[in-house]
Design a protein around this motif. Structure first.
Motif, PDB file in Angstrom:
ATOM      1  N   GLU A  61     -58.039  56.116  34.170  1.00 37.29           N
ATOM      2  CA  GLU A  61     -57.211  55.050  34.720  1.00 37.29           C
ATOM      3  C   GLU A  61     -56.930  53.961  33.680  1.00 37.29           C
ATOM      4  N   GLU A  62     -57.962  53.599  32.922  1.00 44.13           N
ATOM      5  CA  GLU A  62     -57.773  52.593  31.878  1.00 44.13           C
ATOM      6  C   GLU A  62     -56.847  53.119  30.778  1.00 44.13           C
ATOM      7  N   GLY A  63     -56.982  54.400  30.458  1.00 51.91           N
ATOM      8  CA  GLY A  63     -56.119  55.019  29.462  1.00 51.91           C
ATOM      9  C   GLY A  63     -54.662  55.006  29.894  1.00 51.91           C
ATOM     10  N   GLN A 120     -47.817  57.822  22.113  1.00 50.51           N
ATOM     11  CA  GLN A 120     -47.945  59.274  21.931  1.00 50.51           C
ATOM     12  C   GLN A 120     -49.201  59.612  21.129  1.00 50.51           C
ATOM     13  N   GLN A 121     -49.435  58.881  20.054  1.00 46.14           N
ATOM     14  CA  GLN A 121     -50.624  59.129  19.238  1.00 46.14           C
ATOM     15  C   GLN A 121     -51.906  58.860  20.024  1.00 46.14           C
ATOM     16  N   LEU A 122     -51.908  57.790  20.807  1.00 49.40           N
ATOM     17  CA  LEU A 122     -53.083  57.470  21.623  1.00 49.40           C
ATOM     18  C   LEU A 122     -53.334  58.565  22.655  1.00 49.40           C
ATOM     19  N   ALA A 123     -52.277  59.072  23.264  1.00 52.62           N
ATOM     20  CA  ALA A 123     -52.415  60.151  24.246  1.00 52.62           C
ATOM     21  C   ALA A 123     -52.965  61.418  23.594  1.00 52.62           C
ATOM     22  N   TRP A 136     -57.895  62.306  28.819  1.00 52.49           N
ATOM     23  CA  TRP A 136     -57.268  61.500  29.877  1.00 52.49           C
ATOM     24  C   TRP A 136     -56.299  62.333  30.695  1.00 52.49           C
ATOM     25  N   GLY A 137     -55.691  63.338  30.060  1.00 53.79           N
ATOM     26  CA  GLY A 137     -54.762  64.211  30.765  1.00 53.79           C
ATOM     27  C   GLY A 137     -53.339  63.689  30.848  1.00 53.79           C
ATOM     28  N   TYR A 138     -52.933  62.844  29.901  1.00 49.90           N
ATOM     29  CA  TYR A 138     -51.584  62.289  29.908  1.00 49.90           C
ATOM     30  C   TYR A 138     -50.849  62.641  28.634  1.00 49.90           C
ATOM     31  N   GLU A 139     -49.538  62.603  28.721  1.00 53.06           N
ATOM     32  CA  GLU A 139     -48.681  62.730  27.549  1.00 53.06           C
ATOM     33  C   GLU A 139     -47.523  61.749  27.717  1.00 53.06           C
ATOM     34  N   VAL A 148     -45.030  57.791  30.613  1.00 54.53           N
ATOM     35  CA  VAL A 148     -46.359  58.398  30.683  1.00 54.53           C
ATOM     36  C   VAL A 148     -46.366  59.384  31.837  1.00 54.53           C
ATOM     37  N   MET A 149     -46.753  60.624  31.528  1.00 53.23           N
ATOM     38  CA  MET A 149     -46.786  61.687  32.536  1.00 53.23           C
ATOM     39  C   MET A 149     -48.122  62.409  32.471  1.00 53.23           C
ATOM     40  N   GLU A 150     -48.527  62.961  33.611  1.00 51.34           N
ATOM     41  CA  GLU A 150     -49.724  63.799  33.589  1.00 51.34           C
ATOM     42  C   GLU A 150     -49.392  65.089  32.860  1.00 51.34           C
ATOM     43  N   ARG A 151     -50.313  65.485  32.005  1.00 52.22           N
ATOM     44  CA  ARG A 151     -50.122  66.706  31.231  1.00 52.22           C
ATOM     45  C   ARG A 151     -50.456  67.908  32.102  1.00 52.22           C
TER      46      ARG A 151
END
Length: 77
Positions: free
Chosen positions: A35-37, A54-57, A63-66, A72-75
């Motif tokens: 959630e924080e991510g 993008q780099q952080l993701a 975290w499961g995001y891209e 920001v979307m769930e991967r």
């Protein structure tokens, strides 16, 4: 505080917790990090820092995001 005479030296330390409780706590911690991510990624996108988001993701794939086109979307694996 307890009086010195009432303290059991053999009972000091953390109480033993079950494996199930350990897994529950780890799951809660991972959910909080996720959630924080998301908040961090969304804020970077809001500021127009899409490459940084993008780099952080990528660095935090757990975290499961891209980030796709600044969103920001769930991967989905």
């Amino acid at each position: 505080m307890e009086k010195v005479g009432k303290i059991d030296a053999m009972a000091l330390g953390r109480p033993n917790i079950s494996q199930k409780e350990i897994e529950k706590r780890q799951g809660a911690k991972l959910q909080q990090q996720k959630e924080e991510g998301y908040q961090q990624l969304a804020e970077l996108c809001r500021l127009g820092e899409y490459d940084a988001a993008q780099q952080l993701a990528i660095r935090n794939s757990r975290w499961g995001y891209e980030v796709v086109d600044g969103v920001v979307m769930e991967r989905i694996d």
